[in-house]
Every structure is written in C-alpha cells, then in structure tokens.
Design an enzyme around this catalytic site. Structure first.
Site, mmCIF file in Angstrom:
data_model
loop_
_atom_site.group_PDB
_atom_site.id
_atom_site.type_symbol
_atom_site.label_atom_id
_atom_site.label_comp_id
_atom_site.label_asym_id
_atom_site.label_seq_id
_atom_site.Cartn_x
_atom_site.Cartn_y
_atom_site.Cartn_z
ATOM 1 N N ALA A 10 0.821 -1.213 0.000
ATOM 2 C CA ALA A 10 0.000 0.000 0.000
ATOM 3 C C ALA A 10 0.857 1.266 0.000
ATOM 4 O O ALA A 10 0.665 2.161 -0.838
ATOM 5 C CB ALA A 10 -0.935 -0.006 1.201
ATOM 6 N N LYS A 204 5.631 9.933 16.225
ATOM 7 C CA LYS A 204 4.752 8.913 15.637
ATOM 8 C C LYS A 204 4.639 7.695 16.550
ATOM 9 O O LYS A 204 3.571 7.098 16.688
ATOM 10 C CB LYS A 204 5.257 8.494 14.259
ATOM 11 C CG LYS A 204 4.261 7.553 13.572
ATOM 12 C CD LYS A 204 4.577 7.273 12.138
ATOM 13 C CE LYS A 204 3.460 6.412 11.530
ATOM 14 N NZ LYS A 204 3.772 5.941 10.184
ATOM 15 N N ASN A 208 1.731 4.952 17.873
ATOM 16 C CA ASN A 208 1.823 3.547 17.481
ATOM 17 C C ASN A 208 2.005 2.611 18.670
ATOM 18 O O ASN A 208 1.367 1.559 18.754
ATOM 19 C CB ASN A 208 2.985 3.349 16.504
ATOM 20 C CG ASN A 208 2.647 3.786 15.094
ATOM 21 O OD1 ASN A 208 1.481 3.924 14.751
ATOM 22 N ND2 ASN A 208 3.654 4.019 14.283
#
Length: 323
Positions: A10, A204, A208
């Site tokens: 993706a 980030k 996560n």
C-alpha cells in the site's frame, strides 16, 4: 535517479507511483496478483487529491533491476533480517536504503552521540542480522505519515497525508537526502529533510506504541479508545512513559500528549495496522513498535510500568495467534 521499491504494498506502491510521476526511474518489487495487476494496468492511485495512474517497471525478481541509487523498503520491519537475497542485487557502492517502517529502526543508535552510540537493539536487529543485510551507514531514516490501503490488486486508495520526513542518522543534512526530497516533491509528496529525525520517530511512536497494541487487545478503533475513559487514561500513561524513554536517549519531541490524543480521536472509527494484521492472520508488527521500546527502557533504566504491561499482554496475544 534510479529507485527500487522493495515491498510495493500500500505505501510502497503509492511512493513508487508518485516518484515515477515525478520523473524518477522507478522499479517496483511486488508479488502475486498485485504484481500481475501492476504489470497489466500500472499502479492506479485513488485519492481526494486527484486520481492518477503510473506505469513503472514491476517485477518479483530484483536481479532484473540491478543496483540503484535508492532502495525504498516497503516491507514490515520483522522481515528485514531474512530479506538479504532480495536486497543484495539492488545494492551498489553508494546505494542508500530508505526504510518506510513503523517504530524503532535498527539503525537508531548509529551515529547517535552519547553513552549509547553504536548500541544494538536486539528486538529489531537480532544477533546483528538486520545490520548484516542493511548496513546502518546505508540508512536514510524515514517517518511515514500517509495512510493508504490496497483496494484491489494494483489499486491503491490514498486516505490521508502526503508527508514522508527523512533524515540522516548522524543528523544534519546531506546531498543524498536533498536529492531524494526533490524527487519526492516532484511526485507531489511532502518530504522535509529533518536535522533531528529521531524526534519525528518518537512523535509517531507515541501513537503507534500506545494505540496499536491496545487496539489488538480490545479490537477497538481509534475513536473508541480515545472516548473510553479508562483506555484514554491508559494510552496517556503509555505516552508519558514513551516521552520519558525518549528523553533518556536525548530526544525531545515537541508535542503534547493531549494534542496527540485529540489528533487520534479525530481519525475516527479507524482500525490500527496491528488490529488489521491480527484480523488478517498476519504476524503482528510488535518488535519494532513495542518490544524495541521496552528494550530501550531496560537500557536506560526507565520504569515504564504501563508500557511493559501492555507489551506483556500483546506479546502473549501474538504468540497464541501464531500457534
């Protein structure tokens, strides 16, 4: 500029299509139905920013490509140590490797001035296996912000974001980062060269390392975890502990926990990548996202009790799911 995308899923196919649109010589390494669809119809990108189709060369054999200037890794981090036969044909004397991974990269302590410089993180570099395949001096760090999915073979749905922050492990800027940034921008992406990329990694990772494992344990979406008072508190505690670990290795991410929570809640009824992998019967991306952070807590002497509890439960989940 010759670029290979190893693992054109993706994100990888999206990056490759954008780079090709911007004029780079792009080669995608993909598999099965996805590869056949790309070979027949190109990479079709569907996006609110505008649909487009790119037709880069695609193959399942890196030997057809040969050495390149940059390798963009779209593989999951846990597959790096076993990917040597795929990566080796793409590496020339000066090839840079850009790992678009989640979590703590194998090169994290490479050229990091301070008491931990050169330290190996076992969770992401077991026995030095990753560094053997991907020498840290080749690495350009990359923090991936866009969200994309494979809607069908060869068709990528771009959901949000165009930013890929990159940077040298040693800090500062470099010609190779500047050239890659120019190529990404030419393809319609944002690609700032960050002099302190590790701060971006931690920003980030705050999301996560908190949301991914808790979502896998509870099967909850982002908005569900944020609006349930108990899980919201748990997420905030994990984020506090992550910021403590980051500070112990010299990073100071410039973002508040409340802002991070508001941003996550705004994503809505979205399933994290770890929950999607669990539901699809795939290996959980636990090592880089959580286990490595716990290992860094051990290295630096951080307590991190909430993170350790979440990790223990998710590790057992991953083991039973794989049995």
């Amino acid at each position: 500029m010759k670029i290979a995308v190893l693992g054109a899923g993706a994100i990888g196919a999206y990056v490759g299509a954008a780079l090709h649109r911007g004029g780079a010589d792009v080669h995608l390494v993909a598999r099965k139905d996805h590869l056949r669809a790309i070979q027949q119809n190109g990479v079709q990108v569907l996006s609110d920013r505008g649909d487009f189709t790119a037709r880069p060369h695609a193959t399942d054999d890196p030997n057809e490509i040969g050495p390149v200037d940059y390798v963009f890794l779209g593989l999951k981090a846990h597959s790096y140590p076993s990917s040597g036969s795929l990566i080796a044909p793409l590496l020339g004397e000066h090839t840079a490797v850009v790992a678009g991974q989640n979590g703590i990269p194998w090169w994290y302590f490479h050229k990091l001035t301070g008491p931990y410089e050169g330290r190996r993180i076992e969770a992401v570099d077991p026995g030095g296996a990753t560094s053997k395949v991907l020498p840290p001096e080749r690495a350009i760090g990359c923090v991936v912000y866009p969200a994309t999915v494979i809607e069908s073979p060869g068709v990528i749905r771009h959901l949000e974001g165009t930013r890929f922050s990159i940077g040298e492990p040693g800090g500062g800027t470099s010609e190779r980062c500047a050239a890659l940034s120019d190529a990404m921008v030419a393809g319609g992406l944002k690609c700032p060269v960050e002099p302190n990329l590790r701060d971006d990694i931690w920003i980030k990772l705050m999301g996560n390392a908190a949301f991914n494992p808790i979502s896998a344990l509870t099967r909850a979406t982002m908005v569900d975890m944020c609006r349930h008072p108990l899980t919201r508190t748990m997420v905030a505690r994990v984020m506090e502990e992550i910021l403590d670990i980051a500070a112990r290795v010299g990073s100071s991410p410039d973002i508040s926990i409340e802002k991070r929570l508001r941003g996550a809640e705004g994503v809505g009824a979205h399933k994290t990548s770890m929950l999607q992998d669990l539901e699809a019967g795939k290996q959980l991306e636990l090592d880089a996202i959580v286990t490595a952070v716990v290992e860094m807590a051990d290295i630096t002497g951080a307590d991190a009790p909430t993170l350790r509890t979440v990790h223990a439960a998710t590790d057992l989940l991953a083991r039973t799911a794989a049995a």
